[in-house]
Design an enzyme around this catalytic site. Structure first.
Site, short mmCIF file in Angstrom:
data_model
loop_
_atom_site.label_atom_id
_atom_site.label_comp_id
_atom_site.label_asym_id
_atom_site.label_seq_id
_atom_site.Cartn_x
_atom_site.Cartn_y
_atom_site.Cartn_z
N ILE C 13 0.94 -1.21 0.01
CA ILE C 13 0.04 -0.08 0.04
C ILE C 13 0.88 1.17 -0.07
O ILE C 13 0.75 2.01 -0.66
CB ILE C 13 -0.92 0.17 1.29
CG1 ILE C 13 -2.17 -1.01 1.05
CG2 ILE C 13 -1.51 1.22 1.38
CD1 ILE C 13 -3.09 -1.31 2.31
N TYR C 169 -6.86 -2.37 18.51
CA TYR C 169 -6.53 -1.94 17.01
C TYR C 169 -7.83 -1.05 16.53
O TYR C 169 -7.26 -0.03 15.88
CB TYR C 169 -6.80 -3.22 16.09
CG TYR C 169 -6.05 -3.33 14.59
CD1 TYR C 169 -4.93 -2.92 14.41
CD2 TYR C 169 -7.11 -3.11 13.63
CE1 TYR C 169 -4.62 -2.73 13.19
CE2 TYR C 169 -6.65 -2.96 12.42
CZ TYR C 169 -5.44 -2.74 12.02
OH TYR C 169 -5.02 -2.58 10.76
N LYS C 173 -6.74 2.73 15.62
CA LYS C 173 -7.30 3.40 14.05
C LYS C 173 -8.00 4.46 14.09
O LYS C 173 -8.12 5.36 13.41
CB LYS C 173 -7.60 2.18 13.22
CG LYS C 173 -6.84 1.05 13.17
CD LYS C 173 -5.22 1.60 12.58
CE LYS C 173 -4.19 0.63 12.02
NZ LYS C 173 -3.08 1.13 11.36
N ILE C 202 -7.34 -5.18 1.51
CA ILE C 202 -6.59 -5.17 0.53
C ILE C 202 -5.62 -6.33 0.58
O ILE C 202 -4.95 -6.64 1.27
CB ILE C 202 -5.90 -3.70 0.67
CG1 ILE C 202 -6.98 -2.63 0.96
CG2 ILE C 202 -4.78 -3.49 -0.79
CD1 ILE C 202 -7.48 -2.17 -0.20
N THR C 204 -2.45 -8.01 -0.29
CA THR C 204 -1.03 -8.05 -0.23
C THR C 204 -0.54 -9.44 0.10
O THR C 204 -1.60 -10.17 0.43
CB THR C 204 -0.73 -7.09 1.06
OG1 THR C 204 -1.11 -7.51 2.12
CG2 THR C 204 -1.22 -5.66 0.64
#
Lengths: 293, 293, 293, 293
Positions: C13, C169, C173, C202, C204
């Site tokens: 990213i 988390y 965030k 996403i 990866t």
């Protein structure tokens, strides 16, 4: 049904364009060497793209037809990125004309027969095609419209006319842009568009090798003296390719886009002008940049 | 200090590009007629841009220098959009050469003397420049590099050589793209870039008038038979202009981008080929689109 | 003087954004592990970027300051891409808060002290930050504005309040996006902008591992039931990042952009709603998609 | 068959988005006042777009259904730009809730029933929706999923709960973003996407009037103290809208994009914080920008 993007010659430039237009689509990566297709498949698969590979020798119509068949089985072919070719340092004049000129013409013809409505393509040519002097209107038309299988019989392409690889390369790349014009007319019957990108020196592993090889000094001088003063990146070509293939390019077809850091401008009218021209008896012209300082 | 964008000839195309690159900057709108500058100023001011107006006759170096002075007083000139010109239906060959060819050359020279580091410009030429047959290398060089004040004395531009307005227009627009190549070299000394956009039929109030005027039928046929099958919008040119002037265009300078819906491709190799060429004894060539059907 | 882009945590990213904004600039690739920085450096160097590497542990202010020093020696820091962090499957709640929340706060503070005029940054947060219920205004303000070195002493972040890694988390965030708001105010004093991107799933290499790992089924279900029906690509985040960091994002600062294929929407109001909510006594609400069919 | 883009409330923001996504498509411009639709039609028609007009009162489902019928007769509805609404300075709380909240909900429902595969929409909300304190999860869900025709009967929207127009406006705009989340789920069943844009102060003729009107000083202070230090342009919203509606936004649905020059960030954590908050006994917090200087 899936939407398919076909990349022929998926080096970094082809990949960079594909990255920008293929999310959610299936990408067919076709290369002369399975190994290259696999490398590209690894990279793009790791980056979230749905891919498959194929081998293709674009100097063979049969081989191209096999890729077309593979692609159309997978879905509607919405995009073609034709980035395959041989470079003047790699091959004989005849090979260059066969692969870069004839091969590209067949690729455009075969994919133009099946491209989906709303689809688009780009052909990666080269700044070299802009360096050749003007051809006659008849030569232009012959390169644009001669049926592919008769192309290599044109008198202008015979061995006595094309004696070195660089000249063959320039002719092939000029021919690509002309061919794209004629194909733009034909592709439009299917509601699709096709354009040419003529990149200058773009850094890729191959280009890095050349920059450190025997002709490296010449290339480095070209970069240093060029208007932009650096080489380009595949992603910069990717951004231009994305515009041409996407809705922002909807009014653009049959065009040739030079992205070369100004090297061509400087070759004709600046510090990169060849010595014979700069000192030529007929012109005695100072390059423009010098004149202005 | 402010950043300044200068639009010379702020019709809808110039405005469309300006809209995309001028937020937070000051826009100088310069036109031959104060009324046109005021109209553009109203529109862009209502759309959030900080604007001022000027009048300019680009056939006069002094007039251009006055705009340069106005602009540089306002801040660093980061962008130039040269969209001024006269069309073949409006003016004599001599006026076209004086305004479109000479005027643009002076604009590029004068703004090239003061453009800020990181700045960029675009010149709006025309698809007409792509329609002219090839010139000789010497003619190309002459159009590119002859000092502006000697340009109109070139033998190729004399009244016996340029007898109709359309020819003058094609020469001027071809000359714009060549001039941009030479200026790209010179602008690069200041860290700036300059490119040409060659639009096809783009709908504007003026174009709408022409489409319903005496030559309208020809234009409408051109649109109908073109690959894309429609006219373009100023905003499509704006998107291309924004790419060329912004960071995505950083590796592009001295180039000429044709955005014409495929009209040029079709003119050379499709249904829009002029009759004399289509039925010419020397070629007997079917346009490409027909051949494929 | 060179322009510098700093990528902290240069996975795919971070690389994808860097590819879009770094041509002609110097890219500093800083990772906790030299090996990761080297891998990114190989890829980006082969793709034409001028790079150097550094190691950084963003849980240490001193370590961040060393990267700042490296970067500022190389030129003006025009861009920051903060993509470093640990994921809930990798680390304890305390580590997550230390790295993802505190570390990001220090990165923003230190780079905000030296970011160049016209510069911009993005922080890669996560859709997870959108999944947490609303905090109080006081908690929001505390996460946004508490001096970084006091952040981890906030009562709401103590071990008795944050008992699992996923909660840590989500808080981290959410905290990133709030911190970016406060820093957007501070960065603006230097004429710079900073925004958050909250990506969903996403693809990866790491994500692919997770999709085939023990929690893979849950992720695959999330993808299948999501509105878009697929995972995203790093390049799609790259395109959004390029808009936010470039001139097209000039009016955007302090914002948080969710790019998640609609997973968050579906989590709250669609098929991805957790069972307890879907069958909750208080609401008895059918997810929206079902209701409409 | 034609592709259709529908703009409801075609002021400058709606026009700016339409300009970017409508070339070659048919644009339906629907406004409460025929005169406004006609003005937009003149502008866009002169700029090359194929347009038709309609009147619509979005507080009436029947009226919206009539626009849907008009649009679907013209072709496949590929895009919806919902930019209609009343502002807090124009209307009573009840009118604001009826038009901005209920009306938008019905627009999304009705167009969500017919949007074409591959289509996309944006709703223009406002930074005001980001200014409201957090609602409860139940309130969020109620605003997102209550059938439109029951929306205005929610206890939280009754006159005793919503006593001023600004509060009504904030609730309506928050409600728009929540509604878009729920509709993103439903639109996805048809292969379409929908997102929210929350603009800050964007210059339009109406905004210019407000800036010079009785509340102008407050607005000008807001602009001057904002991180970006200027108002936005409709075209900047247009660029963001084009990304969200086009292929680059394919992984984005159900999101809300704040484009406000940092005003919201500063309202919460900077110089634009309301006095009561800045001097509040509970917090005694200096805005972030001050603290850092």
């Amino acid at each position: 049904m899936s939407e398919v993007i076909v990349v022929i010659g998926p080096g970094l430039i082809g990949q960079a364009i594909a990255r920008r237009v293929s999310a959610g689509k299936h990408v067919v990566l076709a290369d002369l060497h399975q190994e290259n297709a696999d490398t590209a498949a690894d990279i793009l698969s790791n980056a979230g793209f749905d891919v498959s590979t194929a081998t293709v020798d674009i100097s063979s119509r049969q081989s191209i037809q096999a890729v077309v068949k593979t692609a159309t089985k997978l879905g509607n072919v919405m995009g073609l990125i034709q980035a395959a070719g041989v470079s003047p340092s790699q091959a004989s004049p005849q090979t260059i004309l066969t692969v870069d000129l004839y091969g590209t013409a067949v690729v455009l013809e075969e994919f133009g027969n099946i491209i989906a409505r709303g689809g688009a393509g780009v052909v990666i040519a080269s700044q070299s095609g802009h360096r050749l002097g003007a051809l006659t209107a008849e030569q232009d038309a012959a390169l644009a419209m001669t049926p592919p299988d008769e192309l290599l019989t044109l008198p202008m392409l015979q061995p006595d006319q094309v004696t070195d690889s660089l000249h063959a390369y320039q002719l092939a790349k000029r021919g690509n842009a002309l061919r794209v014009m004629a194909e733009a007319v034909r592709w439009s019957k299917r509601g699709a568009r096709i354009n040419t990108i003529s990149p200058g020196i773009i850094i890729t592993p191959l280009a890095k090798d050349e920059l450190s090889g025997p002709r490296g000094e010449g290339y480095r001088r070209m970069i240093d003296l060029s208007p932009v003063g650096r080489a380009g990146t595949p992603d910069e070509v990717g951004t231009l390719g994305a515009l041409l293939m996407g809705p922002d390019g909807a009014f653009i077809t049959g065009s040739d886009f030079l992205i070369d850091g100004g090297v061509t401008a400087s070759y004709f009218y600046g510090e990169l002008a060849p010595n014979e021209r700069r000192s030529g008896s007929g012109q005695q012209r100072q390059p423009y940049g010098k004149a202005s300082s």
